[in-house]
Design a protein around this motif. Structure first.
Motif, mmCIF file in Angstrom:
data_model
loop_
_atom_site.group_PDB
_atom_site.id
_atom_site.type_symbol
_atom_site.label_atom_id
_atom_site.label_comp_id
_atom_site.label_asym_id
_atom_site.label_seq_id
_atom_site.Cartn_x
_atom_site.Cartn_y
_atom_site.Cartn_z
ATOM 1 N N ILE A 1 -41.143 -6.185 40.731
ATOM 2 C CA ILE A 1 -40.164 -5.149 41.062
ATOM 3 C C ILE A 1 -39.151 -5.679 42.066
ATOM 4 C CG2 ILE A 1 -39.884 -2.870 42.077
ATOM 5 C CD1 ILE A 1 -42.609 -2.130 41.000
ATOM 6 N N ILE A 2 -39.632 -6.413 43.075
ATOM 7 C CA ILE A 2 -38.729 -6.987 44.074
ATOM 8 C C ILE A 2 -37.757 -7.970 43.418
ATOM 9 C CG2 ILE A 2 -38.611 -8.411 46.149
ATOM 10 C CD1 ILE A 2 -41.289 -7.262 46.988
ATOM 11 N N MET A 3 -38.264 -8.770 42.490
ATOM 12 C CA MET A 3 -37.401 -9.732 41.797
ATOM 13 C C MET A 3 -36.318 -9.024 40.997
ATOM 14 S SD MET A 3 -36.388 -12.696 40.877
ATOM 15 C CE MET A 3 -37.609 -13.954 41.272
ATOM 16 N N LYS A 4 -36.693 -7.999 40.233
ATOM 17 C CA LYS A 4 -35.708 -7.282 39.420
ATOM 18 C C LYS A 4 -34.675 -6.571 40.299
ATOM 19 C CE LYS A 4 -38.674 -6.518 35.395
ATOM 20 N NZ LYS A 4 -39.360 -5.507 34.543
ATOM 21 N N ALA A 5 -35.135 -5.965 41.400
ATOM 22 C CA ALA A 5 -34.196 -5.295 42.299
ATOM 23 C C ALA A 5 -33.240 -6.297 42.936
ATOM 24 C CB ALA A 5 -34.956 -4.531 43.375
ATOM 25 N N SER A 6 -33.741 -7.483 43.291
ATOM 26 C CA SER A 6 -32.883 -8.516 43.893
ATOM 27 C C SER A 6 -31.863 -9.032 42.886
ATOM 28 C CB SER A 6 -33.746 -9.670 44.422
ATOM 29 O OG SER A 6 -34.641 -9.229 45.407
ATOM 30 N N LEU A 7 -32.286 -9.223 41.631
ATOM 31 C CA LEU A 7 -31.361 -9.677 40.600
ATOM 32 C C LEU A 7 -30.308 -8.608 40.295
ATOM 33 C CD1 LEU A 7 -33.742 -11.515 38.104
ATOM 34 C CD2 LEU A 7 -32.197 -12.520 39.787
ATOM 35 N N ALA A 8 -30.713 -7.347 40.321
ATOM 36 C CA ALA A 8 -29.743 -6.267 40.118
ATOM 37 C C ALA A 8 -28.735 -6.242 41.251
ATOM 38 C CB ALA A 8 -30.469 -4.923 40.026
ATOM 39 N N ARG A 9 -29.204 -6.437 42.491
ATOM 40 C CA ARG A 9 -28.301 -6.454 43.647
ATOM 41 C C ARG A 9 -27.339 -7.629 43.549
ATOM 42 N NH1 ARG A 9 -28.338 -4.746 49.097
ATOM 43 N NH2 ARG A 9 -27.273 -6.201 50.486
ATOM 44 N N PHE A 10 -27.858 -8.822 43.167
ATOM 45 C CA PHE A 10 -26.992 -9.992 43.023
ATOM 46 C C PHE A 10 -25.930 -9.744 41.959
ATOM 47 C CE2 PHE A 10 -26.134 -13.634 40.284
ATOM 48 C CZ PHE A 10 -25.494 -14.489 41.179
ATOM 49 N N SER A 11 -26.345 -9.245 40.797
ATOM 50 C CA SER A 11 -25.402 -9.042 39.696
ATOM 51 C C SER A 11 -24.343 -8.016 40.059
ATOM 52 C CB SER A 11 -26.158 -8.600 38.443
ATOM 53 O OG SER A 11 -27.131 -9.547 38.074
ATOM 54 N N ARG A 12 -24.770 -6.899 40.671
ATOM 55 C CA ARG A 12 -23.823 -5.849 41.036
ATOM 56 C C ARG A 12 -22.858 -6.339 42.110
ATOM 57 N NH1 ARG A 12 -22.513 -1.557 38.301
ATOM 58 N NH2 ARG A 12 -24.684 -0.928 38.031
ATOM 59 N N SER A 13 -23.376 -7.048 43.121
ATOM 60 C CA SER A 13 -22.521 -7.523 44.219
ATOM 61 C C SER A 13 -21.537 -8.578 43.730
ATOM 62 C CB SER A 13 -23.387 -8.089 45.347
ATOM 63 O OG SER A 13 -24.285 -7.129 45.836
ATOM 64 N N PHE A 14 -22.038 -9.533 42.925
ATOM 65 C CA PHE A 14 -21.166 -10.600 42.439
ATOM 66 C C PHE A 14 -20.105 -10.041 41.500
ATOM 67 C CE2 PHE A 14 -20.234 -14.279 39.648
ATOM 68 C CZ PHE A 14 -19.755 -15.142 40.622
ATOM 69 N N SER A 15 -20.497 -9.116 40.631
ATOM 70 C CA SER A 15 -19.532 -8.497 39.733
ATOM 71 C C SER A 15 -18.490 -7.704 40.514
ATOM 72 C CB SER A 15 -20.251 -7.583 38.744
ATOM 73 O OG SER A 15 -19.337 -6.848 37.970
#
Length: 411
Positions: free
Chosen positions: A268-282
């Motif tokens: 769950i932590i990994m998926k939330a971190s990847l979602a944060r990275f994708s949203r922030s970078f986008s």
């Protein structure tokens, strides 16, 4: 004005170190990038001037602290006011009068004061790092330069809403397991300190051979009763030592890496971190921030030091001419789905929209996994409680049954 130390590399790959006076880390990055320097790290050292006053101990306990809801509501209101072309000073005046949190009203008043002194909104927000994050300030800076401040506020509102929703779901899912574990810990302490010593006195009066489990329980109880002050000191000292270690650079990197390997929660932590990275970078890319600077900002604002370091390695690889997809593969933290979407995005030139799709996908998966976390943890909790009851039954009640049967037999 804050003073920052920075580390970077020049065009000929030679190291560059120094200090700079700027309103925010984003300003440091922007100034160095304009000079052809690739930023590696930025840290605040001291503040030359500050208008804020430290609240008294009475205010700390009586005045409500600034919460995420205050910043989210402020962001939403600013988006609406900017979209309707309300002057920013008038907008801040209205928000200062309407906010219900006195501390946040002081922050808004300080924003108005700095704007009146000629500073930009992003520079004024940078003076409140505990309220507005580095990424938040950088995005406001981009909105000011591009003239799309209302659009930036809207994107920040969506971003903050998602992060708040994830934190709320995690707290809700872990509340029941936490209560069960706390209750079990309290029960163990009471049994060890008060209940088992009474049974030990009763058993000693029979002068009978006790089972091994009972002797182990009595021995552990006696040891706990005798040394509990020292155990309390070690527990408190260990807690503060662990906190200090986690707050250090390498300690936080190690702990953030271990969190990703935890059963049930790590995914769950990994998926939330990847979602944060994708949203922030986008979000940064759509706002016109260059790729290298966008990765620098995303790395500075990442919640996980392990992922943050790999994002920095991606930035270094892109700086040396590698593609974003190749750098993402080398990092080893992205799933095949993310890597495929990044590859397609680079080929089609639609990396922004595809990263937004990745963020939405992981946000939905994170929400689903968080809702199912209680279902996965409940069997483990039941097993622990059953094991605890079994040990107590074998250790305390079995000798009582044996002694009672022996006494009845002698009668």
């Amino acid at each position: 004005m804050p003073v920052y130390t920075y580390r970077g590399r020049s065009a000929d790959q030679s190291p560059v170190n120094g200090t700079m006076e700027a309103e925010s880390p984003a300003d440091v990055v922007q100034q160095l990038v304009s000079k052809g320097i690739v930023v590696v790290d930025v840290n605040a050292t001291r503040t030359v001037e500050a208008r804020e006053t430290v609240p008294s101990w009475h205010e700390r306990f009586t005045v409500r602290r600034i919460k995420d809801d205050d910043v989210i509501l402020f962001t939403r209101q600013m988006q609406t006011l900017q979209r309707t072309a309300v002057p920013i000073m008038r907008a801040l005046t209205g928000l200062q009068e309407s906010t219900s949190n006195p501390r946040f009203a002081d922050v808004v008043a300080d924003l108005r004061y700095n704007l009146d002194q000629g500073r930009e909104l992003s520079a004024a927000m940078a003076r409140h790092p505990k309220v507005f994050s580095v990424f938040y300030v950088a995005m406001i800076r981009v909105g000011e330069l591009s003239g799309r401040l209302a659009e930036v506020f809207n994107r920040l509102f969506v971003h903050l809403e998602f992060e708040k929703d994830v934190r709320g779901q995690i707290r809700s899912a872990l509340r029941y397991p936490a209560f069960v574990l706390i209750a079990a810990a309290v029960a163990l302490v009471i049994l060890n300190m008060f209940v088992i010593p009474v049974f030990a006195t009763v058993f000693a009066g029979f002068n009978a051979q006790l089972p091994l489990v009972t002797r182990l329980l009595i021995g552990f109880s006696n040891w706990t009763v005798r040394w509990w002050p020292l155990l309390a000191v070690f527990a408190i000292g260990g807690w503060f030592a662990a906190r200090a270690a986690v707050r250090s650079g390498e300690g936080r990197y190690w702990w953030d890496r271990q969190k990703l390997r935890l059963p049930i929660v790590g995914e769950i932590i990994m998926k939330a971190s990847l979602a944060r990275f994708s949203r922030s970078f986008s979000l940064a890319s759509q706002s016109g921030i260059p790729v290298l600077e966008a990765l620098t900002l995303v790395a500075l604002t990442a919640d996980n030091a392990y992922i943050s370091r790999h994002v920095e390695n991606m930035r270094d690889g892109i700086e040396h001419g590698e593609s974003l997809h190749r750098c993402a593969v080398s990092s080893g933290v992205f799933t095949p789905v993310v890597l495929q979407m990044i590859a397609v995005g680079e080929e089609t030139g639609e990396i922004d929209s595809l990263l937004t799709e990745i963020a939405g996908m992981y946000e939905r998966e994170t929400s689903y996994d968080i809702k199912a976390i209680s279902t996965k943890i409940e069997p483990i909790l039941l097993l622990l409680i059953a094991l605890l009851v079994l040990i107590l039954a074998l250790g305390i009640f079995l000798p009582m049954w044996s002694l009672g049967a022996a006494a009845m037999g002698r009668t």
